[in-house]
Design a protein around this motif. Structure first.
Motif, PDB file in Angstrom:
ATOM      1  N   TRP A 147      14.034   6.268  42.187  1.00  0.00           N
ATOM      2  CA  TRP A 147      13.411   7.054  43.253  1.00  0.00           C
ATOM      3  C   TRP A 147      13.178   6.166  44.480  1.00  0.00           C
ATOM      4  CZ3 TRP A 147       8.700   6.958  45.880  1.00  0.00           C
ATOM      5  CH2 TRP A 147       8.456   8.080  46.672  1.00  0.00           C
ATOM      6  N   ILE A 148      12.688   4.972  44.229  1.00  0.00           N
ATOM      7  CA  ILE A 148      12.466   4.058  45.356  1.00  0.00           C
ATOM      8  C   ILE A 148      13.790   3.697  46.004  1.00  0.00           C
ATOM      9  CG2 ILE A 148      11.627   1.764  46.001  1.00  0.00           C
ATOM     10  CD1 ILE A 148       9.690   2.006  43.629  1.00  0.00           C
ATOM     11  N   LEU A 149      14.779   3.372  45.150  1.00  0.00           N
ATOM     12  CA  LEU A 149      16.080   2.967  45.699  1.00  0.00           C
ATOM     13  C   LEU A 149      16.733   4.091  46.478  1.00  0.00           C
ATOM     14  CD1 LEU A 149      17.658   0.927  42.804  1.00  0.00           C
ATOM     15  CD2 LEU A 149      17.112   0.107  45.077  1.00  0.00           C
ATOM     16  N   ASN A 150      16.574   5.297  45.989  1.00  0.00           N
ATOM     17  CA  ASN A 150      17.223   6.428  46.648  1.00  0.00           C
ATOM     18  C   ASN A 150      16.712   6.651  48.057  1.00  0.00           C
ATOM     19  OD1 ASN A 150      19.105   7.106  44.819  1.00  0.00           O
ATOM     20  ND2 ASN A 150      17.954   8.779  43.888  1.00  0.00           N
ATOM     21  N   GLN A 151      15.528   6.164  48.333  1.00  0.00           N
ATOM     22  CA  GLN A 151      15.034   6.269  49.697  1.00  0.00           C
ATOM     23  C   GLN A 151      15.897   5.450  50.640  1.00  0.00           C
ATOM     24  OE1 GLN A 151      12.280   8.344  50.121  1.00  0.00           O
ATOM     25  NE2 GLN A 151      12.643   8.634  47.928  1.00  0.00           N
ATOM     26  N   TYR A 152      16.554   4.441  50.086  1.00  0.00           N
ATOM     27  CA  TYR A 152      17.328   3.548  50.933  1.00  0.00           C
ATOM     28  C   TYR A 152      18.826   3.665  50.720  1.00  0.00           C
ATOM     29  CZ  TYR A 152      12.794   1.531  51.745  1.00  0.00           C
ATOM     30  OH  TYR A 152      11.482   1.374  52.094  1.00  0.00           O
ATOM     31  N   ARG A 153      19.185   4.216  49.617  1.00  0.00           N
ATOM     32  CA  ARG A 153      20.621   4.272  49.335  1.00  0.00           C
ATOM     33  C   ARG A 153      21.300   5.355  50.147  1.00  0.00           C
ATOM     34  NH1 ARG A 153      22.873   1.686  44.944  1.00  0.00           N
ATOM     35  NH2 ARG A 153      24.639   3.087  44.906  1.00  0.00           N
ATOM     36  N   LEU A 154      22.495   5.050  50.595  1.00  0.00           N
ATOM     37  CA  LEU A 154      23.254   6.057  51.335  1.00  0.00           C
ATOM     38  C   LEU A 154      23.780   7.122  50.388  1.00  0.00           C
ATOM     39  CD1 LEU A 154      25.293   4.128  53.978  1.00  0.00           C
ATOM     40  CD2 LEU A 154      23.539   5.820  54.302  1.00  0.00           C
ATOM     41  N   VAL A 155      24.236   6.654  49.245  1.00  0.00           N
ATOM     42  CA  VAL A 155      24.686   7.599  48.230  1.00  0.00           C
ATOM     43  C   VAL A 155      23.653   7.575  47.129  1.00  0.00           C
ATOM     44  CG1 VAL A 155      26.601   8.299  46.810  1.00  0.00           C
ATOM     45  CG2 VAL A 155      26.990   6.798  48.735  1.00  0.00           C
ATOM     46  N   ARG A 192      28.608  10.782  58.978  1.00  0.00           N
ATOM     47  CA  ARG A 192      27.282  11.034  58.443  1.00  0.00           C
ATOM     48  C   ARG A 192      27.360  11.096  56.919  1.00  0.00           C
ATOM     49  NH1 ARG A 192      24.386  15.249  58.001  1.00  0.00           N
ATOM     50  NH2 ARG A 192      26.182  16.575  58.360  1.00  0.00           N
ATOM     51  N   PRO A 193      26.448  10.470  56.233  1.00  0.00           N
ATOM     52  CA  PRO A 193      26.485  10.568  54.768  1.00  0.00           C
ATOM     53  C   PRO A 193      26.246  12.001  54.312  1.00  0.00           C
ATOM     54  CG  PRO A 193      24.525   9.399  55.506  1.00  0.00           C
ATOM     55  CD  PRO A 193      25.381   9.594  56.693  1.00  0.00           C
ATOM     56  N   ALA A 194      26.812  12.307  53.197  1.00  0.00           N
ATOM     57  CA  ALA A 194      26.668  13.659  52.665  1.00  0.00           C
ATOM     58  C   ALA A 194      25.242  13.895  52.200  1.00  0.00           C
ATOM     59  CB  ALA A 194      27.625  13.846  51.491  1.00  0.00           C
ATOM     60  N   ALA A 195      24.836  15.109  52.294  1.00  0.00           N
ATOM     61  CA  ALA A 195      23.504  15.449  51.805  1.00  0.00           C
ATOM     62  C   ALA A 195      23.482  15.297  50.288  1.00  0.00           C
ATOM     63  CB  ALA A 195      23.163  16.875  52.196  1.00  0.00           C
ATOM     64  N   MET A 196      22.300  15.186  49.768  1.00  0.00           N
ATOM     65  CA  MET A 196      22.204  14.857  48.341  1.00  0.00           C
ATOM     66  C   MET A 196      22.676  16.016  47.463  1.00  0.00           C
ATOM     67  SD  MET A 196      19.120  12.929  46.564  1.00  0.00           S
ATOM     68  CE  MET A 196      19.091  12.557  44.841  1.00  0.00           C
ATOM     69  N   ARG A 246      25.333   3.965  57.914  1.00  0.00           N
ATOM     70  CA  ARG A 246      23.888   4.198  57.891  1.00  0.00           C
ATOM     71  C   ARG A 246      23.387   4.370  59.323  1.00  0.00           C
ATOM     72  NH1 ARG A 246      20.254   2.505  54.002  1.00  0.00           N
ATOM     73  NH2 ARG A 246      21.906   1.286  53.050  1.00  0.00           N
ATOM     74  N   PHE A 247      22.973   5.574  59.624  1.00  0.00           N
ATOM     75  CA  PHE A 247      22.372   5.789  60.937  1.00  0.00           C
ATOM     76  C   PHE A 247      20.872   5.689  60.746  1.00  0.00           C
ATOM     77  CE2 PHE A 247      26.402   8.039  61.309  1.00  0.00           C
ATOM     78  CZ  PHE A 247      26.895   7.447  62.441  1.00  0.00           C
ATOM     79  N   LEU A 248      20.360   4.598  61.191  1.00  0.00           N
ATOM     80  CA  LEU A 248      18.951   4.367  60.910  1.00  0.00           C
ATOM     81  C   LEU A 248      18.097   5.286  61.761  1.00  0.00           C
ATOM     82  CD1 LEU A 248      18.776   0.515  60.652  1.00  0.00           C
ATOM     83  CD2 LEU A 248      18.693   2.196  58.831  1.00  0.00           C
TER      84      LEU A 248
END
Lengths: 834, 218
Positions: A395-403, B98-102, B205-207
């Protein structure tokens, strides 16, 4: 088949059971006994043979154990239905139980046990080194952040929560009367917290989950071993210090030591990786021991780190990870595959042994102490806290992970927390005087290992299928994909630059630039720098594959000249690109379509290869056609001189001599035999002298001669038809060159040949007297009908067929015109090559 | 900056955010970057992009810059190029990364994939005729490998040929003797890259936080 193996097995086991002594403990005593015995026995008479079991029994037993373990593995591989249900590691443990039971039944005491020292110094290093060496680097470093989070924080979390939870239960009185404490339980937690790479590799390699998931679990399991060992040492020190002595300073020291040990270990690994790489820069002349350096230095990195009380596992891992790219480029291709295979043999071997011993060691009532509450609670907590830890960290990592990692991946990660031999090795290291409940801990560790490896291992595959976890694409990357990949990387960097961000791609690009500029210069031989480009590599491989299929195809059709025969069957790019026809043509022609042997020899000689546009089409056809063994083909087409494969029986050199004279001799022999075969075809009789001679020298040659005859036939035929006489870069013992046929008469009776061996010279005289007429020889290829006969001719060893063949062109005399004589410079060119 | 103007930009940004999927902060950041690159003009020209010094070492520099001025990438269904682009167009191109939505459905994923691959395809298909010819492909590969140093131009060409043949053989299967392969169509392109999980990889990554100030001198 399996039944046979089982019987072999039982034999070996019986042998072992009879022998009785223990593996490690008696080794030292035996040594002293051995020397004692020698002096004791006074010889009365000369013994013919003596029974020397006592002296060799230790290495003998080790070898037998390895054999037995590998035989087990062999048996499993014979039964794929078994391994598809139960993972191999689980099966090996079962075998261990059976073996252990037999030994226990025979001895009434368990004599074989996995000693921690053996495990940590002889069995573990190669597994770790192999894991590091075969680590997918880009993936590993791309996910290093996440891996570190799981490995460090995750392991600490597991250790702490398990220890605390058990302590809570102990305080609550759930476990009855056991003599332990918070620190001891924390220690126990830390040793059992680590996910075991051996178990994880064994299970996950069979499931083929997607690569990100794989690298996360695998990388975590590899790195957290280092973490566990550190935690274990810290807590072990705390326990021996005693609870009262521990204050804030000690705790801070512990934390510092944790980082020093982990980072220091990794640094030692990197230093050794540098050493290995620099060494491989200059081992070109000692290729035989080149692979040895990798192993010795890899092992030394492990030992050095251990000596400095740094994390040996981390050191060995990083050593493998960092050096792989450069040593693979630096070393000879053969050395690389040697390293790769030897590494696998070692790693796989010790993995097998570890699992078997994990099974065997358990069959010993003296180590078992049962405490239902403790064991079950440990199992429960391990399982639950692993999941909680994974979910929390993800959960923490997902805040930062692009995928982001999705829920299913997390479940598999949590479920993949297999414990294994490292935990067992560590628990055995505990001191029984300090840890009153050591036996309980050992038993619990066994149960945990069995539970995770067996139950979770077995259910892993169904779970992955059931959850529809994204699987790995097994296919190899194609060249087009590689190119897109590269494009892609550059594109992402460019976009980051344009949008003004500093992201992963930016960092990676900077690193790549740095690596190309400095590291390549420092660590790679100039030659290797060229070939380390992955795109070039895959291209190179493609070319070699093409060359092989080219030769195969040639063999299938009976002649390597087929390209010119059937050029219409090729994909014709030129048709489309008329514009650059002239620009493109020369290089295709000279490099690929021209001389018969160029695709093989020039590429193998590693000049800059260029693609042959015909090849893929051939390749496609080849897939349908029957499969030829390339080696066999090459053997048949590459001429072997009498002395060409004369090995020097030396341990330092393993090379085929490429003497100038031999090359020449081969050349002459080729011509000689061709001439003879042709003559025999023409005359309808086998030349007595030569065939006798050939029989003396190489009996099978006679048959081959006819093969070559047909080759020369068709080749010169189409050559003449195209009225082109491509220049042949004849160099050394290459592929049989059909052009020699046409050229024979210009050199007849071969006066320029120097140093004709005496045995050849004899035949020389003979041939000049019965030399076939020039016209007949030249006319032969001109019959279109004889091409049809090639196939039967090729297979036949009788001269009858060739007689017929040679006969038919004679009827067409006069219709055909004589082919253009070979250009003079051609002959000269060859003359200089000789 | 007056209140009315900021309100206007706010509104515009909201509009852009709806269309491109960027968040408001990201649009704000990109807008800053845009102004920085265009030197506070309303439009951005090729020279502005070419002057980014970090791009100097990128072998694909020209192709990337062209992609920004390619009408096909601006979500307009026509071919050709433009000379200058405004912020909206800039964002449009950026939105490909843009990254894909989750949580997206399978169709959405497929659509996204096609869009991203289309961008890549357009980059190679320089004459916008819907196929990447050998000519175009060679040029692209040569450019791509030009910075690698160790690979010469001839080899690059040969590599392009080999890759092209590979595409031909995977997409066409067995070819007739007198058939020729005219080039990679988009369908072929999809086919050869089907194991290439572009939807999870083609992103930057678009910050959300302001990074423009972190990079000076650009």
């Amino acid at each position: 088949m399996p039944a046979m193996w089982h019987s072999t097995f039982i034999l070996v086991m019986v042998l072992l059971a009879i022998s009785r002594p223990s593996l490690a403990s008696q080794a030292r005593t035996e040594e002293s006994q051995g020397t004692g015995n020698a002096t004791e026995h006074t010889i009365t008479t000369l013994p013919i043979v003596i029974w020397k079991w006592e002296e060799i029994h230790f290495p003998y037993l080790v070898a037998l154990w390895v054999l037995v373990s590998w035989l087990c593995k062999l048996v499993f591989q014979q039964n794929p239905c078994l391994t598809s249900v139960i993972p191999e590691s689980g099966l090996l443990i079962c075998i261990g139980w059976v073996l252990g039971g037999i030994i226990y039944g025979a001895d009434k005491v368990q004599t074989f046990r996995l000693q921690p020292f053996t495990f940590f110094f002889y069995l573990l290093p190669q597994i770790v080194l192999d894991a590091g060496y075969s680590m997918p680097n880009k993936l590993f470093f791309g996910n290093l952040g996440a891996i570190l989070v799981y490995a460090v924080i995750g392991t600490c979390w597991n250790a702490a929560t398990l220890g605390l939870a058990l302590w809570g239960c102990w305080l609550g009185g759930a476990m009855g009367d056991i003599d332990t404490g918070l620190l001891q339980l924390l220690l126990f937690g830390s040793l059992i917290a680590a996910v075991d790479p051996v178990a994880v590799i064994a299970v996950f390699e069979e499931v083929h989950v997607n690569e990100v998931l794989y690298i996360l679990v695998f990388g975590e399991s590899l790195l957290n071993d280092g973490v566990t060992v550190v935690l274990f040492n810290v807590f072990n020190a705390f326990v021996s210090l005693g609870g009262a002595q521990i204050d804030a300073v000690e705790i801070i020291k512990g934390i510092i030591s944790f980082f020093v040990v982990a980072v220091g270990g990794s640094l030692v690994g990197v230093v050794f990786a540098l050493l290995i790489t620099l060494l491989t820069r200059c081992t070109k002349n000692i290729q035989i021991i080149e692979p040895g350096f990798i192993f010795v230095l890899g092992y030394l990195s492990y030992l050095t780190a251990e000596m400095l009380s740094l994390s040996a596992i981390l050191s060995c891992t990083f050593c493998g990870v960092c050096c792989q790219k450069y040593i693979n480029a630096n070393m000879d291709e053969r050395s690389v595959s040697t390293v790769r295979y030897t590494m696998k043999v070692f790693a796989n071997g010790s993995e097998t042994i570890i699992f078997v011993f994990l099974g065997i060691s358990a069959i010993d009532p003296s180590i078992w102490v049962w405490n239902t509450a403790f064991i079950l609670l440990t199992l429960l907590f391990i399982f639950v806290f692993r999941f909680i830890g994974v979910f929390l960290l993800t959960w923490i990592l997902n805040q930062y992970r692009l995928v982001p990692l999705d829920f299913i991946d997390q479940v598999v990660m949590g479920y993949g927390g297999l414990r294994g031999a490292v935990a067992y090795g560590l628990v055995l290291l505990l001191d029984e005087n300090t840890y009153k409940e050591k036996k309980l801990m050992v038993s619990t560790t066994f149960i945990v290992v069995y539970f995770t490896v067996m139950l979770q291992g077995i259910t892993m595959k169904p779970l992955v299928t059931w959850l529809k976890v994204k699987r790995a694409a097994v296919a190899e990357r194609t060249l087009a994909e590689k190119l897109q990949n590269r494009t892609f990387d550059h594109m992402l960097v460019a976009i980051e630059d344009i949008s003004g961000q500093i992201g992963d791609n930016y960092m990676r690009d900077k690193w790549n630039n740095f690596e190309e500029k400095w590291l390549y210069w420092l660590l790679m031989t100039p030659f290797a720098r060229k070939s380390c480009d992955p795109i070039f590599n895959i291209f190179h491989k493609l070319n070699i594959k093409d060359a092989t299929s080219y030769v195969k195809e040639g063999e299938r059709r009976g002649s390597l000249a087929f390209v010119r025969n059937e050029s219409k069957a090729d994909v014709d790019f030129n048709k489309k690109f008329d514009a650059d026809f002239s620009e493109m043509m020369p290089y295709i022609m000279t490099e690929n379509m021209g001389p018969d042997h160029v695709p093989v020899s020039s590429i193998l000689r590693d000049s800059v290869p260029s693609v042959c546009l015909d090849m893929h089409e051939q390749d496609l056809k080849m897939r349908e056609s029957e499969d030829f063994d390339a080696h066999h083909v090459l053997q048949q087409h590459l001429y072997k001189g009498r002395k060409q494969h004369r090995h020097r029986y030396s341990q330092k050199h393993l090379e085929v001599s490429k003497d100038e004279h031999e090359v020449q001799e081969i050349f002459q022999r080729t011509m000689r035999s061709r001439l003879e075969s042709f003559k025999s075809a023409k005359m309808g009789v086998a030349p007595p002298k030569i065939s006798k001679h050939l029989k003396k020298d190489q009996p099978q040659k006679v048959r081959e001669d006819y093969v070559e005859f047909s080759e020369g036939d068709s080749a010169s035929g189409c050559e003449a038809a195209g009225s082109s006489f491509p220049m042949r870069a004849y160099r050394g013992a290459g592929i049989v060159n059909p052009a020699f046929m046409a050229e024979m008469d210009t050199m007849d009776p071969m006066p320029p040949m120097q140093q004709i061996p005496s045995w050849l010279a004899e035949a020389e005289v003979d041939s000049s007297t019965v030399a076939p007429s020039q016209r007949a020889q030249l006319r032969l290829p001109w019959t279109p009908s004889n091409l049809r006969r090639l196939a039967p001719l090729r297979l036949s060893t009788h001269s009858n067929d060739s007689f017929l063949l040679a006969d038919s062109p004679a009827t067409q005399e006069g219709i055909s015109e004589p082919p253009p004589p070979p250009p003079p410079q051609d002959g000269q060119g060859r003359g200089t090559h000789k | 900056m007056g209140a009315s103007q900021s309100a206007r930009t706010e509104h515009e940004f909201q509009d852009l955010a709806d269309r491109t999927g960027f968040s408001l902060e990201q649009i704000g950041n990109l807008n800053k970057r845009f102004r920085q690159l265009s030197k506070n003009e309303e439009t951005l020209s090729r020279q502005d992009l070419a002057s980014i010094s970090a791009l100097d070492n990128n072998p694909l520099r020209a192709q990337i810059i062209n992609a920004f001025f390619d009408k096909r990438n601006l979500r307009q269904n026509e071919a050709g190029t433009v000379q200058v682009i405004g912020f909206e167009e800039f964002l449009m191109v950026m939105s490909h990364f843009r990254p894909a939505a989750m949580h997206i459905t399978e169709e959405e994923r497929e659509k996204l994939r096609r869009e991203k691959l289309r961008f890549l395809f357009n980059m190679h298909d320089t004459d916008s005729d819907g196929t990447i010819t050998l000519e175009e492909y060679r040029r692209a590969v040569e450019e791509l490998l030009s910075k690698a140093g160790t690979i010469g131009q001839e080899t690059a060409k040969a590599i392009a040929d080999a890759a092209m043949l590979e595409v031909a053989s995977t997409t066409r299967g067995k070819m007739e003797p007198d058939e020729f392969y005219e080039g990679i169509t988009f369908e072929n392109f999809l086919q050869i890259l089907k194991t290439f999980d572009i939807e999870t990889r083609m992103h930057v990554r678009f910050l959300n936080m302001d990074t423009a100030t972190m990079r000076c001198g650009k």
